[in-house]
Design a protein around this motif. Sequence first.
Motif, PDB file in Angstrom:
ATOM      1  N   HIS A 151       4.910  -0.451  -6.011  1.00 62.76           N
ATOM      2  CA  HIS A 151       3.571  -0.357  -5.421  1.00 62.76           C
ATOM      3  C   HIS A 151       3.623  -0.859  -3.989  1.00 62.76           C
ATOM      4  O   HIS A 151       4.603  -1.427  -3.546  1.00 62.76           O
ATOM      5  CB  HIS A 151       2.555  -1.160  -6.233  1.00 62.76           C
ATOM      6  N   PHE A 152       2.535  -0.621  -3.267  1.00 66.22           N
ATOM      7  CA  PHE A 152       2.371  -1.243  -1.959  1.00 66.22           C
ATOM      8  C   PHE A 152       1.050  -1.991  -1.994  1.00 66.22           C
ATOM      9  O   PHE A 152       0.208  -1.743  -2.855  1.00 66.22           O
ATOM     10  CB  PHE A 152       2.436  -0.221  -0.814  1.00 66.22           C
ATOM     11  N   ALA A 153       0.894  -2.938  -1.077  1.00 64.45           N
ATOM     12  CA  ALA A 153      -0.290  -3.784  -1.085  1.00 64.45           C
ATOM     13  C   ALA A 153      -1.048  -3.671   0.222  1.00 64.45           C
ATOM     14  O   ALA A 153      -0.460  -3.534   1.290  1.00 64.45           O
ATOM     15  CB  ALA A 153       0.107  -5.239  -1.331  1.00 64.45           C
ATOM     16  N   ALA A 154      -2.359  -3.718   0.097  1.00 64.49           N
ATOM     17  CA  ALA A 154      -3.249  -3.753   1.256  1.00 64.49           C
ATOM     18  C   ALA A 154      -4.034  -5.052   1.194  1.00 64.49           C
ATOM     19  O   ALA A 154      -4.493  -5.460   0.129  1.00 64.49           O
ATOM     20  CB  ALA A 154      -4.206  -2.559   1.225  1.00 64.49           C
ATOM     21  N   ARG A 155      -4.156  -5.698   2.317  1.00 61.61           N
ATOM     22  CA  ARG A 155      -4.913  -6.945   2.395  1.00 61.61           C
ATOM     23  C   ARG A 155      -6.307  -6.630   2.933  1.00 61.61           C
ATOM     24  O   ARG A 155      -6.452  -5.865   3.876  1.00 61.61           O
ATOM     25  CB  ARG A 155      -4.204  -7.941   3.305  1.00 61.61           C
ATOM     26  N   VAL A 190       0.724   3.259  -7.584  1.00 63.94           N
ATOM     27  CA  VAL A 190       0.032   1.985  -7.799  1.00 63.94           C
ATOM     28  C   VAL A 190      -0.210   1.305  -6.448  1.00 63.94           C
ATOM     29  O   VAL A 190       0.683   1.236  -5.600  1.00 63.94           O
ATOM     30  CB  VAL A 190       0.852   1.056  -8.715  1.00 63.94           C
ATOM     31  N   ILE A 191      -1.428   0.810  -6.270  1.00 65.42           N
ATOM     32  CA  ILE A 191      -1.824   0.119  -5.043  1.00 65.42           C
ATOM     33  C   ILE A 191      -2.367  -1.257  -5.420  1.00 65.42           C
ATOM     34  O   ILE A 191      -3.207  -1.377  -6.311  1.00 65.42           O
ATOM     35  CB  ILE A 191      -2.915   0.902  -4.288  1.00 65.42           C
ATOM     36  N   GLU A 192      -1.888  -2.263  -4.749  1.00 69.13           N
ATOM     37  CA  GLU A 192      -2.427  -3.625  -4.894  1.00 69.13           C
ATOM     38  C   GLU A 192      -3.378  -3.869  -3.731  1.00 69.13           C
ATOM     39  O   GLU A 192      -3.083  -3.526  -2.591  1.00 69.13           O
ATOM     40  CB  GLU A 192      -1.300  -4.645  -4.849  1.00 69.13           C
ATOM     41  N   ILE A 193      -4.503  -4.479  -4.032  1.00 66.54           N
ATOM     42  CA  ILE A 193      -5.434  -4.945  -2.997  1.00 66.54           C
ATOM     43  C   ILE A 193      -5.459  -6.454  -3.123  1.00 66.54           C
ATOM     44  O   ILE A 193      -5.682  -6.984  -4.212  1.00 66.54           O
ATOM     45  CB  ILE A 193      -6.866  -4.398  -3.223  1.00 66.54           C
TER      46      ILE A 193
END
Length: 138
Positions: free
Chosen positions: A73-77, A127-130
């Motif tokens: 996944h990658f994450a966005a803050r 998959v995306i993490e916030i």
Amino acid sequence: MKVTSFDHVSLPVTDLDRSVAFYRDVMGLQRIARPPFNNTGAWMACGTLEIHLTVNPQVHFRPAPLVDTAEIHFAARVADFKATVRHLESLGYGGDKPDGDPKRLVFRLEGPAPYLQLYLVDPDNHVIEINDAALKSP
């Protein structure tokens, strides 16, 4: 070698219009100019990070919209986690959705990370993490 920053994440997609709409309307990214490559795609941006969407139906996509926090996944803050949750809920996303629902949110509010987290999937099951820019209280 000394990496100074990350430039972009490249994601294969099956339906460009659907993916552009997701990253624009759900994630709040802006479409930017893309060089005239030989394949179909779009570039989306947020600050200095870009997401490069490339149509490629031959890629091995995750078969179902299951949110697995241990998956690639990658994450966005985000600056305001609560506002982000309200935004997603206004679009029909929720933590009460069953496994396999493409609008399911998985929250990690008590985990070991020093910030609040939630996970969702895009239209091609990436998959995306916030995560929250604010650190949790110790």
